[in-house]
Design an enzyme around this catalytic site. Structure first.
Site, PDB file in Angstrom:
ATOM      1  N   TYR A 158       0.838  -1.216   0.000  1.00  0.00           N
ATOM      2  CA  TYR A 158       0.000   0.000   0.000  1.00  0.00           C
ATOM      3  C   TYR A 158       0.862   1.251   0.000  1.00  0.00           C
ATOM      4  CZ  TYR A 158      -2.527   3.932   2.028  1.00  0.00           C
ATOM      5  OH  TYR A 158      -3.018   5.201   2.277  1.00  0.00           O
ATOM      6  N   ALA A 160       3.994   1.658  -0.648  1.00  0.00           N
ATOM      7  CA  ALA A 160       4.854   1.764  -1.836  1.00  0.00           C
ATOM      8  C   ALA A 160       4.056   2.297  -3.025  1.00  0.00           C
ATOM      9  CB  ALA A 160       5.463   0.399  -2.162  1.00  0.00           C
ATOM     10  N   LYS A 162       1.379   4.204  -2.858  1.00  0.00           N
ATOM     11  CA  LYS A 162       1.106   5.630  -2.606  1.00  0.00           C
ATOM     12  C   LYS A 162       2.369   6.454  -2.852  1.00  0.00           C
ATOM     13  CE  LYS A 162      -2.119   7.456  -1.285  1.00  0.00           C
ATOM     14  NZ  LYS A 162      -3.303   8.048  -1.983  1.00  0.00           N
ATOM     15  N   ASP A 289       0.826 -10.808  14.503  1.00  0.00           N
ATOM     16  CA  ASP A 289       1.131  -9.458  14.034  1.00  0.00           C
ATOM     17  C   ASP A 289       0.979  -9.348  12.518  1.00  0.00           C
ATOM     18  OD1 ASP A 289       1.807  -6.832  14.262  1.00  0.00           O
ATOM     19  OD2 ASP A 289       3.803  -7.164  15.126  1.00  0.00           O
TER      20      ASP A 289
HETATM   21  P1  NAD Z   1     -11.382   4.459   1.338  1.00  0.00           P
HETATM   22  O1  NAD Z   1     -10.835   3.123   1.000  1.00  0.00           O
HETATM   23  O2  NAD Z   1     -12.386   4.584   2.420  1.00  0.00           O
HETATM   24  O3  NAD Z   1     -12.062   5.116   0.029  1.00  0.00           O
HETATM   25  C1  NAD Z   1     -11.463   5.042  -1.237  1.00  0.00           C
HETATM   26  C2  NAD Z   1     -12.520   5.444  -2.270  1.00  0.00           C
HETATM   27  O4  NAD Z   1     -11.894   5.410  -3.560  1.00  0.00           O
HETATM   28  C3  NAD Z   1     -13.720   4.508  -2.330  1.00  0.00           C
HETATM   29  O5  NAD Z   1     -14.902   5.249  -2.410  1.00  0.00           O
HETATM   30  C4  NAD Z   1     -13.488   3.695  -3.602  1.00  0.00           C
HETATM   31  O6  NAD Z   1     -14.683   3.264  -4.206  1.00  0.00           O
HETATM   32  C5  NAD Z   1     -12.753   4.706  -4.462  1.00  0.00           C
HETATM   33  N1  NAD Z   1     -11.908   4.086  -5.487  1.00  0.00           N
HETATM   34  C6  NAD Z   1     -11.049   3.049  -5.325  1.00  0.00           C
HETATM   35  N2  NAD Z   1     -10.452   2.772  -6.493  1.00  0.00           N
HETATM   36  C7  NAD Z   1     -10.931   3.657  -7.405  1.00  0.00           C
HETATM   37  C8  NAD Z   1     -10.675   3.884  -8.773  1.00  0.00           C
HETATM   38  N3  NAD Z   1      -9.817   3.118  -9.465  1.00  0.00           N
HETATM   39  N4  NAD Z   1     -11.336   4.879  -9.401  1.00  0.00           N
HETATM   40  C9  NAD Z   1     -12.223   5.648  -8.712  1.00  0.00           C
HETATM   41  N5  NAD Z   1     -12.514   5.474  -7.417  1.00  0.00           N
HETATM   42  C10 NAD Z   1     -11.861   4.485  -6.764  1.00  0.00           C
HETATM   43  O7  NAD Z   1     -10.118   5.372   1.591  1.00  0.00           O
HETATM   44  P2  NAD Z   1      -9.953   6.620   2.580  1.00  0.00           P
HETATM   45  O8  NAD Z   1      -9.540   6.132   3.901  1.00  0.00           O
HETATM   46  O9  NAD Z   1     -11.128   7.500   2.450  1.00  0.00           O
HETATM   47  O10 NAD Z   1      -8.679   7.316   1.927  1.00  0.00           O
HETATM   48  C11 NAD Z   1      -8.834   8.317   0.916  1.00  0.00           C
HETATM   49  C12 NAD Z   1      -7.460   8.797   0.498  1.00  0.00           C
HETATM   50  O11 NAD Z   1      -6.779   9.334   1.627  1.00  0.00           O
HETATM   51  C13 NAD Z   1      -6.551   7.669  -0.019  1.00  0.00           C
HETATM   52  O12 NAD Z   1      -5.797   8.171  -1.088  1.00  0.00           O
HETATM   53  C14 NAD Z   1      -5.650   7.329   1.155  1.00  0.00           C
HETATM   54  O13 NAD Z   1      -4.411   6.857   0.709  1.00  0.00           O
HETATM   55  C15 NAD Z   1      -5.526   8.691   1.803  1.00  0.00           C
HETATM   56  N6  NAD Z   1      -5.269   8.695   3.260  1.00  0.00           N
HETATM   57  C16 NAD Z   1      -6.053   7.953   4.105  1.00  0.00           C
HETATM   58  C17 NAD Z   1      -5.840   8.026   5.481  1.00  0.00           C
HETATM   59  C18 NAD Z   1      -6.701   7.263   6.459  1.00  0.00           C
HETATM   60  O14 NAD Z   1      -6.371   7.235   7.638  1.00  0.00           O
HETATM   61  N7  NAD Z   1      -7.792   6.648   6.040  1.00  0.00           N
HETATM   62  C19 NAD Z   1      -4.822   8.849   5.979  1.00  0.00           C
HETATM   63  C20 NAD Z   1      -4.027   9.569   5.080  1.00  0.00           C
HETATM   64  C21 NAD Z   1      -4.278   9.495   3.723  1.00  0.00           C
HETATM   65  O1  DAU Z   2      -1.180   6.581   8.423  1.00  0.00           O
HETATM   66  C1  DAU Z   2      -2.172   6.784   7.472  1.00  0.00           C
HETATM   67  C2  DAU Z   2      -2.763   5.456   7.058  1.00  0.00           C
HETATM   68  O2  DAU Z   2      -3.568   5.015   8.145  1.00  0.00           O
HETATM   69  C3  DAU Z   2      -3.578   5.522   5.778  1.00  0.00           C
HETATM   70  O3  DAU Z   2      -2.717   5.857   4.715  1.00  0.00           O
HETATM   71  C4  DAU Z   2      -4.255   4.174   5.501  1.00  0.00           C
HETATM   72  O4  DAU Z   2      -5.073   4.275   4.357  1.00  0.00           O
HETATM   73  C5  DAU Z   2      -5.096   3.814   6.699  1.00  0.00           C
HETATM   74  O5  DAU Z   2      -5.690   2.555   6.508  1.00  0.00           O
HETATM   75  C6  DAU Z   2      -4.225   3.793   7.960  1.00  0.00           C
HETATM   76  O6  DAU Z   2      -3.263   2.707   7.914  1.00  0.00           O
HETATM   77  P1  DAU Z   2      -2.953   1.832   9.225  1.00  0.00           P
HETATM   78  O7  DAU Z   2      -2.381   0.546   8.807  1.00  0.00           O
HETATM   79  O8  DAU Z   2      -2.208   2.640  10.234  1.00  0.00           O
HETATM   80  O9  DAU Z   2      -4.474   1.683   9.772  1.00  0.00           O
HETATM   81  P2  DAU Z   2      -5.293   0.423  10.353  1.00  0.00           P
HETATM   82  O10 DAU Z   2      -6.566   0.981  10.882  1.00  0.00           O
HETATM   83  O11 DAU Z   2      -5.352  -0.695   9.389  1.00  0.00           O
HETATM   84  O12 DAU Z   2      -4.396  -0.009  11.580  1.00  0.00           O
HETATM   85  C7  DAU Z   2      -4.061   0.906  12.603  1.00  0.00           C
HETATM   86  C8  DAU Z   2      -3.164   0.175  13.587  1.00  0.00           C
HETATM   87  O13 DAU Z   2      -3.938  -0.823  14.256  1.00  0.00           O
HETATM   88  C9  DAU Z   2      -2.011  -0.568  12.927  1.00  0.00           C
HETATM   89  O14 DAU Z   2      -0.882  -0.494  13.779  1.00  0.00           O
HETATM   90  C10 DAU Z   2      -2.501  -2.012  12.827  1.00  0.00           C
HETATM   91  C11 DAU Z   2      -3.394  -2.130  14.052  1.00  0.00           C
HETATM   92  N1  DAU Z   2      -4.541  -3.071  13.913  1.00  0.00           N
HETATM   93  C12 DAU Z   2      -5.362  -2.929  12.830  1.00  0.00           C
HETATM   94  C13 DAU Z   2      -6.432  -3.780  12.662  1.00  0.00           C
HETATM   95  C14 DAU Z   2      -7.341  -3.638  11.465  1.00  0.00           C
HETATM   96  C15 DAU Z   2      -4.771  -4.037  14.879  1.00  0.00           C
HETATM   97  O15 DAU Z   2      -4.032  -4.128  15.884  1.00  0.00           O
HETATM   98  N2  DAU Z   2      -5.843  -4.881  14.717  1.00  0.00           N
HETATM   99  C16 DAU Z   2      -6.671  -4.805  13.636  1.00  0.00           C
HETATM  100  O16 DAU Z   2      -7.612  -5.633  13.531  1.00  0.00           O
END
Ligand code: NAD
Ligand code: DAU
Length: 351
Positions: A158, A160, A162, A289
């Site tokens: 993921y 990589a 991004k 993990d």
């Molecule tokens: P998400 O997975 O909830 O939503 C992604 C959306 O993109 C979905 O609605 C999906 O249908 C759409 N999508 C996927 N592939 C597509 C494609 N090929 N064409 C058009 N639409 C497509 O993701 P999110 O958590 O809302 O993240 C949004 C953006 O923010 C991402 O780029 C992610 O890398 C970035 N980001 C997320 C977090 C986080 O904590 N969630 C933090 C920092 C940055």
């Molecule tokens: O830092 C920004 C990123 O945060 C975004 O770019 C990603 O799109 C978003 O998914 C998020 O990535 P993380 O891997 O940090 O988020 P996640 O919620 O998957 O996990 C948060 C932390 O919790 C991570 O250390 C893994 C741990 N975890 C996650 C899940 C799903 C658990 O311990 N148990 C779980 O079941």
């Protein structure tokens, strides 16, 4: 108007709802509606002329070109991505296709459109790329937080993918002069967060009486930001950011995962106590993990604070209470996103 991609996902839908409420400016919303995209997140905009939803792929250059020609947006904001680290480990292909190839095709369509613009329309046009702190890799305990100068060291498929998209965005500015902006944000949480990610998964599992699966020792640190604060940062960068520049966004909220889980348990214990009177922490289960699990993320957001005057409005305490309350009040949304495909993912991932 603006063109938003991925606006039916977690952050994108929060952004679109806030954008229309705060600015009133129309949005064209291009989303493929993968498992993570949910049209229902935007149901409050049904019938509102300021929101046009188009189902499609950012990798479909013809479709993007047609939307740009038809609607002439003043900016394109790219939220669309495959976003879940665990899914990138079990199946990286979709991450390469959307995050790398898709972003490339989107950039190409935008570049060709932008080249045809003239005068102020061309000078004021912006492409804003929404990215993540994960591109910087993992921090040792006590190491300074990520600045915009930190070297890229992505560790998962993921991150990589991004990182590759960030590099393409940078290259389109350097080579073609496309007026791009990039934001690298830390972990978001809040309404409409798909329950495969830590915070919503813990809330949903706790309420369903299931285990709360904590990876490894639970001492990995993430830097949490309430999603509405991420949205306000993006609005501010779009408004006043310097083309070609990168802005780190974060909430100064570093917390180990186990503390997040305990906080959720405590809030649920207060707002929706278990029928048997036992604490929700009784459901915590330490599990295998995540492979290659990054130990710590932390964002130094001083640049966006200093140069653009942005600051988060929520503390972690206020944001997590709002979030838990939202999930309690929106049990039907949770029910509906837990499709067969969702149940299959959870069964395979936590077997
Ligand atoms: P998400 O997975 O909830 O939503 C992604 C959306 O993109 C979905 O609605 C999906 O249908 C759409 N999508 C996927 N592939 C597509 C494609 N090929 N064409 C058009 N639409 C497509 O993701 P999110 O958590 O809302 O993240 C949004 C953006 O923010 C991402 O780029 C992610 O890398 C970035 N980001 C997320 C977090 C986080 O904590 N969630 C933090 C920092 C940055
Ligand atoms: O830092 C920004 C990123 O945060 C975004 O770019 C990603 O799109 C978003 O998914 C998020 O990535 P993380 O891997 O940090 O988020 P996640 O919620 O998957 O996990 C948060 C932390 O919790 C991570 O250390 C893994 C741990 N975890 C996650 C899940 C799903 C658990 O311990 N148990 C779980 O079941």
């Amino acid at each position: 108007m603006i063109l938003v991609t991925g606006g039916a996902g977690f952050i994108g839908s929060n952004f679109v709802l806030d954008w229309v409420a705060q600015t009133g400016e129309p949005v064209v919303n291009l989303d493929k509606l993968t498992y993570a995209g949910n049209r229902e997140n935007l149901s409050s905009l049904d019938g509102d002329e300021r929101h046009l939803f188009v189902r499609g792929d950012i990798g479909d250059g013809d479709l993007v070109a047609q939307l740009l020609a038809q609607h002439q947006p003043r900016a394109v904001l790219n939220f669309a991505a495959e976003s879940h680290v665990d899914r990138s480990i079990t199946g990286p292909e979709a991450f390469i296709q959307t995050n790398m190839v898709g972003t490339f095709r989107l950039l190409e369509a935008v570049r060709h459109h932008w080249l045809k613009l003239e005068g102020a329309a061309r000078a004021d046009f912006r492409f804003l790329h929404v990215s993540t702190d994960e591109v910087y890799g993992s921090l040792d305990a006590g190491a300074p937080a990520f600045t915009e100068q930190h070297r890229y060291e992505p560790n998962s498929p993921y991150s990589a993918s991004k990182a590759a998209s960030d590099h393409l965005v940078r290259a389109y500015h350097h080579t073609y002069g496309l007026p791009v902006l990039t934001t690298n944000c830390s972990n978001n949480y809040g309404p409409y967060h798909f329950p495969e990610k830590l915070i919503p998964l813990m809330i949903v599992n706790a309420l369903a009486g299931r285990n709360l699966p904590v990876y490894g020792d639970g001492m990995q640190i993430r830097d949490w930001l309430y999603v509405k604060d991420h949205c306000s940062a993006i609005r501010r960068v779009l408004e006043a950011g310097t083309p070609g520049e990168v802005y780190n966004v974060g909430g100064h909220n570093e917390k180990p995962n186990i503390e997040i889980v305990q906080t959720i348990c405590a809030l649920l214990g207060e707002l929706r106590p278990r029928a048997d009177g036992k604490p929700y922490t009784a459901q915590i289960a330490y599990v295998k993990d995540r492979p290659g699990h990054d130990r710590r993320y932390a964002i130094d957001a001083s640049r966006i604070e200093r140069e653009l005057g942005w600051k988060p409005a929520e503390t972690f305490e206020s944001g997590i209470r709002k979030t838990v309350t939202w999930y309690l009040e929106n049990a039907d949304w949770v029910e509906r996103v837990q499709s067969g495909a969702y149940r299959e993912w959870v069964a395979a991932q936590y077997a």
